[in-house]
Design an enzyme around this catalytic site. Structure first.
Site, PDB file in Angstrom:
ATOM      1  CG  ASP A   9      -2.294   0.473   0.964  1.00 28.80           C
ATOM      2  OD1 ASP A   9      -2.439   1.354   0.105  1.00 28.80           O
ATOM      3  OD2 ASP A   9      -3.233   0.005   1.635  1.00 28.80           O
TER       4      ASP A   9
ATOM      5  CG  ASP B 231      -9.701   1.443  -0.899  1.00 25.58           C
ATOM      6  OD1 ASP B 231      -8.641   1.551  -1.561  1.00 25.58           O
ATOM      7  OD2 ASP B 231      -9.724   1.177   0.313  1.00 25.58           O
TER       8      ASP B 231
HETATM    9  C1  GAL Z   1      -6.148   0.929   1.167  1.00 28.11           C
HETATM   10  C2  GAL Z   1      -6.222  -0.163   0.114  1.00 28.11           C
HETATM   11  C3  GAL Z   1      -7.260  -1.165   0.531  1.00 28.11           C
HETATM   12  C4  GAL Z   1      -6.885  -1.748   1.881  1.00 28.11           C
HETATM   13  C5  GAL Z   1      -6.682  -0.617   2.897  1.00 28.11           C
HETATM   14  C6  GAL Z   1      -6.130  -1.125   4.212  1.00 28.11           C
HETATM   15  O1  GAL Z   1      -5.202   1.876   0.829  1.00 28.11           O
HETATM   16  O2  GAL Z   1      -6.548   0.413  -1.107  1.00 28.11           O
HETATM   17  O3  GAL Z   1      -7.412  -2.188  -0.441  1.00 28.11           O
HETATM   18  O4  GAL Z   1      -5.725  -2.511   1.748  1.00 28.11           O
HETATM   19  O5  GAL Z   1      -5.798   0.356   2.407  1.00 28.11           O
HETATM   20  O6  GAL Z   1      -5.955  -0.085   5.139  1.00 28.11           O
END
Ligand code: GAL
Length: 468
Positions: free
Chosen positions: A118, A175
């Protein structure tokens, strides 16, 4: 293909949930259908110990991540882990910036097979996004264990441009569900962010439009037809199929979507060419991909919002839109129904309900080796100097016509917003008027397609798994 708990559980996914999910993946036939990666997401880690090693949260995971990995492996699954190219994960847990080698080595010892990386809390670094991801790529390579590297920086640095040299998949989007349950506009936004990017994908690296919202919690705000359309579209664009549902609450109708064998076969087709939007007019869209052997996957997608008296539309795919000569005879099969619809010449018409999709496999009755060469993006008369994925234009004039049709639809709505929508809708008329005014047309074309033509230089650097 696999499972990720984030969308359904967020950081509250426990060891008990993990074991139950692994068991369900096996007993439901999902592993057999191809969903072999069991992934963890944010929240598994605790602050580093005296040796600066990341610690698993042993209250949530008493067996440790190694215990979960061993269990998953004993059931024929692979295991994915999560971290961030920053000081913390998006939920504030410790992450891997500056500890890439140590973390990758530890994951390799645990038997990890995939790393989702991430992009939160990166302010402490003066490195670019690409450099921070390259650091983890190099650490994974140095660990000696093959691991799929899933780049998750939400499309910020246009990772598709360099993705093949850094990872095996890269998120093209935000997301899919910002709240716990996804909405239909959210699904469309991720789809639109991934339109026009097929040319960057291929064996070794794929555009990732984020997890599937088939089943709970996705089903809270999506109808069954919307879930089917979403799955068909993710299959044709060859986004990795990662289930984001709480599997113990899955309805039989939703499990049936996830296990739709002939739709999955489109996603995993050995030719390895991602599908893309090839035609659009108002709410009517045609998405298509070439398949091994010269066939086509086609999704007729109806985005029509509820409108008085209109519950469905008749959508047509014309052969010239998908690189076939109009005169050839083509077998058409409905992949959700598993039913042959007959043989057609020139075009196929199907009725599609609002927010619904028909996913079809087209197979010419007489195979021709040129059929496999078509791509769902513009061809180039000189592919050696062309943009990423450029392929030689067919000599057949009628097939070239499909490229002008494609250009009319060449506006991802998420990028160009309302102006893009207007352009898309009136594109045919407008571009028609522009014929002959080549300088102006050139400027307009560059403006509209501006970000598409990027050079991709280095070949795939990770000699690891090439299908996700
Ligand atoms: C976001 C990511 C998600 C999930 C989340 C966890 O940045 O796009 O899929 O992993 O973080 O905090």
């Amino acid at each position: 293909m696999g499972f990720n708990p984030w969308n359904a559980f967020h950081e509250f996914f426990t060891e008990k949930d993990a074991f139950e999910t692994i068991d369900y993946l096996v007993s439901s036939g999902l592993v057999e259908a191809g969903y072999t990666y069991f992934n963890l997401d944010d929240g598994w880690m605790m602050p580093r110990d005296g040796d600066s090693a990341l610690q698993p949260n042993l209250t949530m995971y008493p067996s440790g991540i190694k215990g979960i990995a061993d269990y998953a492996h004993s059931k024929g699954l692979k295991v994915g882990i999560y971290s961030s190219a920053g000081t913390n994960t998006c939920k504030g847990f410790p992450a891997s910036l500056g500890y890439e080698d140590q973390d990758a080595k530890m994951w390799a010892e645990w038997g990890v097979d995939l790393v989702k990386y991430d992009n939160c809390y990166s302010a402490a670094s003066d490195k670019s996004i690409k450099e921070r991801y390259e650091a983890m790529r190099d650490a994974i390579l140095a660990s000696g264990r093959p691991m799929v590297f899933a780049v998750c920086e939400w499309g910020l640095s246009e990772p598709w441009v360099y993705g093949q040299s850094v990872g095996h998949m890269w998120r093209t989007t935000k997301d899919i569900s910002l709240d716990i349950a996804a909405t239909w506009p959210g699904i469309l936004e991720n789809l639109d962010s991934t339109a026009r990017l097929a040319r960057y994908a291929g064996p070794g690296g794929w555009n990732d439009a984020d997890m599937l919202e088939v089943g709970p919690p996705g089903n809270a705000k999506l109808t069954l037809a919307e879930q089917r359309a979403h799955f068909a579209l993710w299959a044709v664009i060859k986004s990795p199929l990662i289930i984001g549902a709480d599997l113990k609450l899955l309805k039989p109708s939703e499990l049936k979507i996830l296990k739709a064998k002939e739709v999955i076969a489109i996603n995993q087709d050995p030719l390895g060419v991602a599908g893309d939007l090839v035609w659009k007019q108002g709410p009517e869209e045609v998405w298509a991909a070439p398949l091994q052997g010269g066939g086509r996957a086609v999704v007729l997608f109806n985005r029509q919002m509820a409108a008085e008296g209109v519950t469905s539309r008749e959508l047509t795919v014309h052969w010239h839109q998908i690189g076939y000569e109009p005169g050839i005879q083509v077998k058409v099969r409905d992949l959700y129904k598993g039913k042959d619809l007959g043989e057609f010449t020139g075009h196929f018409k199907g009725t599609v309900i609002n927010h619904g999709a028909l996913i079809l496999r087209l197979t010419p009755t007489e195979a021709h080796e040129s059929h496999e060469r078509w791509r769902p993006w513009p061809c180039s008369s000189d592919p050696s100097h062309g943009s990423q994925g450029a392929y030689a234009c067919p000599s057949n004039a009628l097939m070239q016509r499909s490229e002008s049709v494609l250009k009319q639809a060449d506006v991802p709505s998420s990028t160009y917003g309302f102006a893009g929508y207007i352009l898309t809708s009136v594109g045919g008329v407008f571009l028609g008027l522009m014929v002959g005014l080549s300088p102006l047309r050139g400027v307009l074309g560059r403006w509209v397609r501006g970000r598409q033509y990027r050079e991709l230089h280095s070949p795939h650097a990770l000699a690891l798994s090439d299908r996700v």
